[in-house]
Design a protein around this motif. Sequence first.
Motif: not given
Length: 296
Positions: A260, A262-263, A265
Amino acid sequence: MTALLFRNFSERILIYGRMIKFSHTVFALPFALSALILVSRRYPVTLSDILWILVAMVGARSAAMGFNRLADAGIDARNPRTANREIPAGKLSRSAATLFVAIFSGVFITAAAMLGTLCFYLSFPVLGVLFFYSYTKRFTWLAHIWLGFAISLAPTGAWVAIAGHFSWEILLLSLALLTYIAGFDILYACQDADFDRAQGLFSIPSRFGIPKALVMAKLIHGLSYGAFLGLFFAFDMSGVYLMTAGLIGLLLIFEHWLVRPDDLRNVHIAFFHVNSLISITLFAGILTDELLRHML
């Protein structure tokens, strides 16, 4: 003494293996093996053919990855994410890496020659395409597409090695691989968007931003899915393959759910684990389809 020599040799092999990310062979190899299954429907495939195609795959990929690490050594040294790679970290010298590339280029050319005169002649431009990728991000954000194109030569090459000519049907498998590779390479490049922008390097995430890059990756993977489905019609596959294509579609959706804007990881999970599963699933589906074809 013998134990020490063996340990040093083993460590050296591991260093070279890490340099070329040997585990990532799982992305393209199942596509080449799938091409062998499909071409065997029309032309005889011998154990010798399979052996030399496997050798050619290992040789081409090893040479290409080694060349990429040499070309990018300076860039990798400036990037905190890649500074620990073998050449910038001093674990492997440039001269040793150059020798590695030369040896595996020779392995690829030799394997191609064993598959026929046409393959021998084609091996040189193929290496050129593979090596040129390492410079594309210096001048175009289409570098992801070029990477996909370079790797997509594998299934078409396997087909040509057996059939002795191109076929439009196998180009569907190459298109699936091209877009599949390009799409997840965009996801992977999101990690370096800021670094690439600061260094004047080109990528879709650095050029358009991560949110737009993820949308573009989804669209490209939509093309992949279309090509996977196209194989069902081009090769008159059974319902088993249709279910395989459906599972691949779900895996592609899951991959994009993991990453995503904003992520990031989960990029590594999407990049290696999910994509490895997609490649293996494709090969398993085509193999099962072929086995059932002979059984029924």
